[in-house]
Write a protein that holds these residues in place. Structure first.
Motif, short mmCIF file in Angstrom:
data_model
loop_
_atom_site.label_atom_id
_atom_site.label_comp_id
_atom_site.label_asym_id
_atom_site.label_seq_id
_atom_site.Cartn_x
_atom_site.Cartn_y
_atom_site.Cartn_z
N GLN A 8 -2.48 6.64 -4.86
CA GLN A 8 -1.46 5.81 -5.54
C GLN A 8 -0.35 6.68 -6.14
OE1 GLN A 8 -4.78 4.11 -6.05
NE2 GLN A 8 -4.03 2.91 -4.41
N VAL A 47 8.45 0.23 -7.60
CA VAL A 47 7.85 1.53 -7.99
C VAL A 47 8.23 1.92 -9.43
CG1 VAL A 47 7.61 3.96 -7.40
CG2 VAL A 47 7.66 2.25 -5.60
N ARG A 49 0.83 -1.19 0.00
CA ARG A 49 0.00 0.00 0.00
C ARG A 49 0.87 1.26 0.00
NH1 ARG A 49 -4.58 2.09 2.93
NH2 ARG A 49 -3.61 2.08 4.96
N GLY A 50 1.89 1.23 0.87
CA GLY A 50 2.75 2.40 1.00
C GLY A 50 3.56 2.69 -0.25
N LEU A 51 3.84 1.63 -1.04
CA LEU A 51 4.63 1.83 -2.26
C LEU A 51 3.76 2.34 -3.40
CD1 LEU A 51 6.85 -1.36 -2.14
CD2 LEU A 51 7.66 0.98 -2.02
N GLY A 52 2.45 2.34 -3.20
CA GLY A 52 1.57 2.90 -4.24
C GLY A 52 0.97 1.88 -5.17
N LEU A 53 0.85 0.60 -4.75
CA LEU A 53 0.13 -0.37 -5.56
C LEU A 53 -1.37 -0.11 -5.39
CD1 LEU A 53 2.96 -1.92 -5.08
CD2 LEU A 53 1.66 -3.95 -5.62
N SER A 54 -2.10 -0.15 -6.49
CA SER A 54 -3.54 0.04 -6.41
C SER A 54 -4.16 -1.21 -5.80
CB SER A 54 -4.11 0.26 -7.81
OG SER A 54 -4.01 -0.92 -8.57
N ARG A 114 1.79 8.12 -3.29
CA ARG A 114 2.70 7.16 -2.64
C ARG A 114 3.86 6.77 -3.54
NH1 ARG A 114 -2.48 3.82 -0.71
NH2 ARG A 114 -3.17 5.29 0.88
N ARG A 115 3.63 6.71 -4.86
CA ARG A 115 4.73 6.38 -5.76
C ARG A 115 5.79 7.48 -5.77
NH1 ARG A 115 0.76 3.92 -10.45
NH2 ARG A 115 -0.13 2.35 -9.06
N ALA A 119 12.68 1.90 -1.40
CA ALA A 119 12.02 3.18 -1.15
C ALA A 119 12.62 4.30 -2.01
CB ALA A 119 12.14 3.54 0.33
N ASN A 157 1.62 10.11 3.50
CA ASN A 157 1.32 9.37 2.26
C ASN A 157 -0.10 8.78 2.27
OD1 ASN A 157 1.76 7.32 4.07
ND2 ASN A 157 3.32 6.26 2.87
N ILE A 188 6.70 9.08 -2.97
CA ILE A 188 7.24 9.20 -1.62
C ILE A 188 7.86 7.86 -1.23
CG2 ILE A 188 6.68 9.55 0.82
CD1 ILE A 188 4.30 11.22 -0.02
N TYR A 220 8.99 4.96 1.23
CA TYR A 220 8.36 4.53 2.49
C TYR A 220 9.10 3.31 3.02
CZ TYR A 220 4.54 3.24 5.69
OH TYR A 220 3.79 2.93 6.78
#
Lengths: 241, 306
Positions: free
Chosen positions: B71, B99, A149-154, B74-75, B149, B48, B77, B79
């Motif tokens: 989304q 990422v 989630r934190g890495l930005g996966l939908s 977060r991509r 990250a 985020n 930043i 983490y």
């Protein structure tokens, strides 16, 4: 792995050979059941019975997977949490009614043949798959989904790239249970007139011919064991990290 | 770069964060220091949008994060979390590439970037690229977590107790690594910890949280100064606060010119605390400083330190 596959192939060949030999083995059957006048089942080819048995049970397992796996995924989404007890109860109810009862209840609606059997098998097989999907997805450590989630996966990417791949061993184990269960239970469909390896069992029971019963039961169990082995072989390599 | 404006968070009856306002300037490593349950992690995760504030707003480069797709946000930043959370079914290289792959970089660019990052966090790419996370030690796993990250070169890095689960030696190694990376890359870093020593070792600025409130914020020396409120002093450990203050002072800033015959030699970059310990160990009242010019530090300079 290679060796197990070889044994499995040998087992399958032995099974097919036995199916071919059964109608010819009049001597063997009459030795076992001397009081039966026509102990070898020759009304239909065993291969035809095998084919429709497999079509019925694998089709039912496929339908059960199409029902149980999406339901399990839905029940593990944060938006589906509220639905979870309802889904669980529905599927538990579906499995707690014996297939024979489902067939009997469905007969007036669906008539004789494959349809009521298919219904019973799907209802019976969906629960193990639902459970396996939920267990598998919930076994994914929270920190891994948190990182995803934190890495930005939908949400969809989290499901397809993280949750399902990690749930795979548990899911495959559930699929194996469902298929084995389905193959073993399909024989019950003979009650409703569905053609399968259970047909000789029903004919044998109604005509007091224990030889037919034995042959039907033998080949049904043999097939279920073979498929169980085949599926465990498929699931095996992935379950080790 | 990051700005919290009157941010609050309430979970039912529990007020986890109460009206926090402060900013982290661009390129600064800011440590959010506090005990567990002080709301520091909650505050971090609002940046985020892993948690949405129930009051106030969080700005990133002047833009309210609530208006940015989570989304996309977060991509952009980095983490890093305590438990690392590497994907066990992916290789080290695939983990680091997460990422960039989401951002649609081409394969050659990703491969080059992965190798560069692994080297930067001190892992030989040829040896580690194809390894599975299960084969890594805790310290190696967190190095991969840091590389993951930083993969898409985000301007901001959020780190939630990144080194707390590691043994002391590994932790110190990774702290030094982070300081070096920060000095080279100039990222804005917000790092959560409950460890005062870690805060002092890393921070440009420290923000102290207690029971959901921000109780002190500023450069380490100011936060650890004598004028610090009693509650903060208590939290940081009043009896060790003096030592922590000395840890934040560099010995060479207080050194006097001239030789100190027979005095033990303080390593380059040593703090006032190191100097005091050296004097205690050797039973002397002065230490010599390494370097070209002859310099030494008398005990009186430590006692007189602000």
């Amino acid at each position: 792995m290679k060796k197990a596959a070889l044994w499995l192939a040998l087992g399958a060949v032995a099974f097919l050979a036995a199916l071919w030999a059964a109608p010819q083995a009049e001597g063997l059957w009459s030795a076992l059941f001397p009081e039966v006048s026509r102990p070898a089942y020759v009304q239909e080819s065993w291969f035809v019975l095998l084919g429709s048995h497999l079509a019925l049970s694998l089709g039912a397992a496929l339908l059960a997977a199409m029902l149980g796996i999406p339901a399990g995924i839905a029940a593990t989404r944060s938006s589906g949490r509220a639905l979870r007890p309802v889904v669980d109860a529905a599927f538990t109810l579906a499995q707690s009614v014996p297939p024979v009862a489902v067939i009997a209840l469905a007969l007036p609606l669906l008539g004789f043949g494959a349809a009521p059997t298919l219904l019973a098998l799907v209802l019976y097989g969906a629960l193990p798959l639902l459970r396996a999907t939920v267990t598998g997805i919930e076994s994914v450590p929270a920190q891994i989904t948190e990182a995803a989630r934190g890495l930005g996966l939908s949400p969809w990417q989290r499901l397809t790239r993280v949750e399902l791949p990690l749930a795979r061993p548990v899911l495959l184990a559930g699929l194996r249970v469902a298929v084995t269960l389905s193959v073993a239970t399909t024989a019950v469909g003979a009650v409703a007139g569905a053609r399968c390896l259970g047909t000789p069992i029903i004919i044998g029971l109604t005509n007091a011919n224990p030889s037919y019963v034995l042959q039907g039961a033998l080949f049904t169990a043999w097939l279920a064991l073979l498929l169980d082995r085949a599926l465990s072989l498929l699931a095996g390599p992935q379950s080790s990290p | 770069m990051i700005r919290f404006e009157d941010v609050s968070q309430r979970y039912g009856e529990v007020q986890a964060v109460r009206g926090v306002t402060f900013g982290v300037p661009s390129g600064v490593l800011c440590v959010l220091l506090g005990e567990s349950g002080s709301g520091k992690s909650t505050l971090l995760r609002m940046v985020n949008r892993l948690i949405e504030p129930s009051g106030g707003r969080v700005l990133l480069q002047g833009q309210d994060v609530a208006g940015i797709d989570p989304q996309i946000l977060r991509r952009g930043i980095g983490y890093v979390i305590q438990s690392v959370g590497l994907f066990p079914h992916r290789s080290v290289a695939e983990n680091v590439a997460t990422v960039p792959r989401l951002l649609g970089w081409d394969a050659a660019r990703i491969a080059a970037r992965v190798d560069k990052l692994l080297a930067m966090v001190g892992l030989e790419p040829g040896e580690y690229r194809a390894r599975r996370p299960a084969t890594l030690s805790g310290g190696q796993a967190q190095r991969v977590g840091l590389a993951r990250a930083l993969a898409a070169d985000p301007p901001v890095l959020l780190m939630d107790e990144p080194f707390s689960a590691l043994d002391p030696a590994t932790r110190r190694g990774l702290q030094a690594e982070l300081r070096r990376i920060h000095a080279n890359m100039g990222k804005t870093i917000l790092l959560v910890t409950h460890d005062v020593e870690e805060a002092l070792a890393l921070a440009d600025r420290i923000a102290v949280m207690e029971a959901g409130r921000l109780v002190a914020e500023g450069p380490p020396l100011a936060v650890l100064g004598w004028e610090t409120p009693a509650s903060v002093r208590r939290m940081l450990g009043a009896e060790t606060l003096a030592f922590h203050r000395l840890s934040a002072l560099r010995a060479e800033d207080f050194a006097l010119p001239g030789f100190a015959p027979g005095a033990p030699l303080l390593a380059a970059g040593g703090t006032m605390r190191d100097a005091l310990l050296l004097m205690l160990t050797h039973g002397t009242d002065r230490a010599a400083l390494a370097g070209e010019a002859a310099r030494h530090l008398p005990l009186s300079a430590i006692l007189a330190a602000p």
